[in-house]
Structures are given as C-alpha cells and as structure tokens.
Design a protein around this motif. Structure first.
Motif, mmCIF file in Angstrom:
data_model
loop_
_atom_site.group_PDB
_atom_site.id
_atom_site.type_symbol
_atom_site.label_atom_id
_atom_site.label_comp_id
_atom_site.label_asym_id
_atom_site.label_seq_id
_atom_site.Cartn_x
_atom_site.Cartn_y
_atom_site.Cartn_z
ATOM 1 N N SER A 30 70.776 38.003 -54.970
ATOM 2 C CA SER A 30 70.186 36.764 -54.745
ATOM 3 C C SER A 30 70.552 36.112 -53.573
ATOM 4 C CB SER A 30 70.860 35.661 -55.947
ATOM 5 O OG SER A 30 70.710 36.231 -57.256
ATOM 6 N N ARG A 31 70.933 36.932 -52.642
ATOM 7 C CA ARG A 31 71.423 36.689 -51.162
ATOM 8 C C ARG A 31 70.315 36.946 -50.249
ATOM 9 N NH1 ARG A 31 76.071 35.035 -49.069
ATOM 10 N NH2 ARG A 31 77.404 35.832 -50.964
ATOM 11 N N LEU A 32 69.661 35.915 -49.445
ATOM 12 C CA LEU A 32 68.802 36.119 -48.509
ATOM 13 C C LEU A 32 69.093 37.233 -47.711
ATOM 14 C CD1 LEU A 32 66.115 35.529 -47.405
ATOM 15 C CD2 LEU A 32 67.157 33.603 -46.164
ATOM 16 N N HIS A 33 70.527 37.041 -47.060
ATOM 17 C CA HIS A 33 71.007 38.014 -46.178
ATOM 18 C C HIS A 33 71.523 39.370 -46.285
ATOM 19 C CE1 HIS A 33 70.113 35.058 -43.234
ATOM 20 N NE2 HIS A 33 70.635 34.028 -43.916
ATOM 21 N N ILE A 34 71.047 39.569 -47.786
ATOM 22 C CA ILE A 34 71.087 41.033 -48.173
ATOM 23 C C ILE A 34 69.554 41.461 -48.103
ATOM 24 C CG2 ILE A 34 71.473 42.526 -50.298
ATOM 25 C CD1 ILE A 34 73.869 42.283 -48.362
ATOM 26 N N ALA A 35 68.910 40.548 -48.624
ATOM 27 C CA ALA A 35 67.459 40.895 -48.771
ATOM 28 C C ALA A 35 66.521 41.206 -47.558
ATOM 29 C CB ALA A 35 66.674 39.626 -49.626
ATOM 30 N N LEU A 36 67.124 40.468 -46.498
ATOM 31 C CA LEU A 36 66.476 40.658 -45.119
ATOM 32 C C LEU A 36 66.903 42.085 -44.540
ATOM 33 C CD1 LEU A 36 66.589 37.065 -43.616
ATOM 34 C CD2 LEU A 36 64.691 38.380 -44.702
ATOM 35 N N PRO A 37 67.962 42.574 -44.533
ATOM 36 C CA PRO A 37 68.286 43.980 -44.101
ATOM 37 C C PRO A 37 67.512 44.941 -44.817
ATOM 38 C CG PRO A 37 70.257 42.633 -44.252
ATOM 39 C CD PRO A 37 69.156 41.644 -44.730
ATOM 40 N N ALA A 38 67.480 44.860 -46.202
ATOM 41 C CA ALA A 38 66.765 45.741 -47.019
ATOM 42 C C ALA A 38 65.340 45.700 -46.459
ATOM 43 C CB ALA A 38 66.804 45.394 -48.690
ATOM 44 N N LEU A 39 64.598 44.658 -46.229
ATOM 45 C CA LEU A 39 63.567 44.896 -45.475
ATOM 46 C C LEU A 39 63.287 45.592 -44.392
ATOM 47 C CD1 LEU A 39 62.114 41.070 -46.061
ATOM 48 C CD2 LEU A 39 61.568 43.059 -47.534
ATOM 49 N N ALA A 40 64.233 45.480 -43.622
ATOM 50 C CA ALA A 40 64.279 46.024 -42.258
ATOM 51 C C ALA A 40 64.392 47.759 -42.299
ATOM 52 C CB ALA A 40 65.723 45.777 -41.403
ATOM 53 N N PHE A 41 65.092 48.323 -43.498
ATOM 54 C CA PHE A 41 65.015 49.488 -43.699
ATOM 55 C C PHE A 41 64.095 49.902 -44.581
ATOM 56 C CE2 PHE A 41 69.443 48.575 -42.184
ATOM 57 C CZ PHE A 41 69.595 49.535 -41.156
ATOM 58 N N GLY A 42 62.992 49.203 -45.002
ATOM 59 C CA GLY A 42 62.071 49.689 -46.007
ATOM 60 C C GLY A 42 62.743 49.812 -47.322
ATOM 61 N N THR A 43 63.896 49.251 -47.508
ATOM 62 C CA THR A 43 64.567 49.632 -49.170
ATOM 63 C C THR A 43 63.979 48.658 -50.099
ATOM 64 O OG1 THR A 43 66.599 50.265 -48.030
ATOM 65 C CG2 THR A 43 66.656 49.733 -50.423
ATOM 66 N N PRO A 44 63.246 49.069 -51.220
ATOM 67 C CA PRO A 44 62.850 47.997 -52.060
ATOM 68 C C PRO A 44 63.765 47.154 -52.646
ATOM 69 C CG PRO A 44 62.084 50.356 -52.508
ATOM 70 C CD PRO A 44 63.124 50.246 -51.388
ATOM 71 N N VAL A 45 63.468 45.786 -52.523
ATOM 72 C CA VAL A 45 64.464 44.802 -53.052
ATOM 73 C C VAL A 45 63.782 43.995 -54.039
ATOM 74 C CG1 VAL A 45 63.690 43.616 -50.983
ATOM 75 C CG2 VAL A 45 65.793 42.939 -52.103
ATOM 76 N N LEU A 46 64.765 43.699 -55.048
ATOM 77 C CA LEU A 46 64.106 42.582 -56.123
ATOM 78 C C LEU A 46 64.984 41.250 -55.853
ATOM 79 C CD1 LEU A 46 64.069 44.579 -59.325
ATOM 80 C CD2 LEU A 46 62.431 44.445 -57.546
ATOM 81 N N PHE A 47 64.464 40.289 -55.480
ATOM 82 C CA PHE A 47 65.221 38.863 -54.901
ATOM 83 C C PHE A 47 64.936 37.967 -56.021
ATOM 84 C CE2 PHE A 47 65.156 34.998 -52.395
ATOM 85 C CZ PHE A 47 66.434 34.706 -52.021
#
Length: 210
Positions: free
Chosen positions: A128-145
């Motif tokens: 639920s934290r944006l600043h975990i979701a954004l690093p996930a996007l950086a590495f191409g790690t799938p993320v459920l926000f």
C-alpha cells in the motif's frame, strides 16, 4: 507562464544503478509484502502468507505476537475506524522519525539498499506504499498496489503503470489473480520512455553543474 512537465520519480530509475540485484534473483523469487493495509492483508489466503516475505519501511513496528488476542482485536477495530487509523499512523510516523534520527547516514543507506534488493529479487510485490511500488516498477517486478485513496494527488501520472486496487476491489479480485504467475505491470513501453527521458535530463543537469 512557467513551463512545466511531468518528469516521473527518480525511484523509477533505481535499476540504472542497482542492476546487479537482478542477477541475485532466485527463481522464481518470493512474494514480498511490504506495509500492506491490514484490511487488504485479510483477503490473502494463508497458503500464500506462509511462504511470503514480510518487510516494512518503518523502523519501529508494534510486536503483535506478544499482545493478547483481546488487545489485538481491540487494536484492529480502532485501526479500522478512520479516526483511529489516522491517529495511529501519525503516532507511528513520529516514532519512526525520532528513531531514524539516531541512525547514522551510512546505516540508513545500508537499510535502504537492503530494501531495494528485496524488491528487485521478488517474484511479486504487494503493498500500500507508493515508495515500494515505484522501485518495483523500476526493476520490472510485478506489483499489486492496494490503496483506498487511488485519487491521491501523489499518484497522478504514476497510477497507470500499476495494477492498482481499492481495498474493496482487491477483495473482489484477489482470488482471480494467479500469484504464482502475477500479471505484468501495465503500460511498460510508456514507462520505459519516461525513465529514459528522466535519466537523460539528470545526466544533462549533472554535466551542466560540473
């Protein structure tokens, strides 16, 4: 009359300097759950939770396992009320702020790097934290926000790159999601262009300041 544009966030470029973490990923990687709203956590099956890795960006988190069941229940009810959640979140933020000030800069950087490694090597990130979701996007790690305020102004321009759900949407969707082969993050081609432009902008800025 001031020219403006949407740059994105520098966290989207973390793979630019930390690409080494990609090679450390164990196949198929684990599911990383970081600071997920407890109301959303309740909808994830125990089979998934048993094998998931739990982390937090908070330095201080209450130790629930030593709290009697009645107090756990009472705390959950207080947290689920809007006023209670706001008070608790602000209190924890203040405690974390004070604790963080006691750490050296090097200690904080080491902790941050460990979190980046967690995100880069995960199979899936649920947060639920944006600043975990954004690093996930950086590495191409799938993320459920999962966040009950997807219209928050902080998310504008970024939400389209995330598989994002309100808590109620998450409740109605989670059983349909294959967490072993999670959905890819949307609009990847646009994200790649945004990251490329951001890197070029920063490089130009750094060269100009030398």
């Amino acid at each position: 009359g001031i020219d403006a544009y949407f740059s994105g966030c520098l966290k989207l470029t973390l793979d630019y300097g930390y690409g080494k973490f990609k090679s450390q990923k164990e196949k198929p990687g684990n599911i990383l759950i970081c600071d997920l709203d407890p109301r959303a956590l309740a909808f994830i099956s125990q089979d998934i939770l048993v094998d998931a890795k739990f982390v937090s960006n908070e330095i201080f988190t209450p130790v629930h396992k030593h709290v009697p069941n009645f107090l756990k229940y009472l705390g959950k009810k207080i947290y689920q009320s809007n006023l209670g959640r706001e008070i608790i979140d602000k209190t924890l933020y203040y405690i974390n702020f004070l604790k963080a000030k006691r750490f050296s800069v090097q200690k904080r950087l080491t902790m941050a790097e460990e979190r980046i490694r967690d995100v880069a090597t995960a199979r899936l990130v649920i947060t639920s934290r944006l600043h975990i979701a954004l690093p996930a996007l950086a590495f191409g790690t799938p993320v459920l926000f999962v966040n009950d305020n997807l219209n928050d102004v902080r998310f504008r321009g970024l939400i389209k790159f995330l598989n994002a759900y309100t808590i109620n949407e998450f409740k109605n969707t989670i059983e349909e999601i294959d967490l072993e082969k999670p959905p890819k993050n949307p609009n990847q081609a646009e994200l790649i262009r945004l990251k490329s432009d951001l890197i070029k902008t920063v490089e130009r800025f750094v060269r100009g300041s030398q």
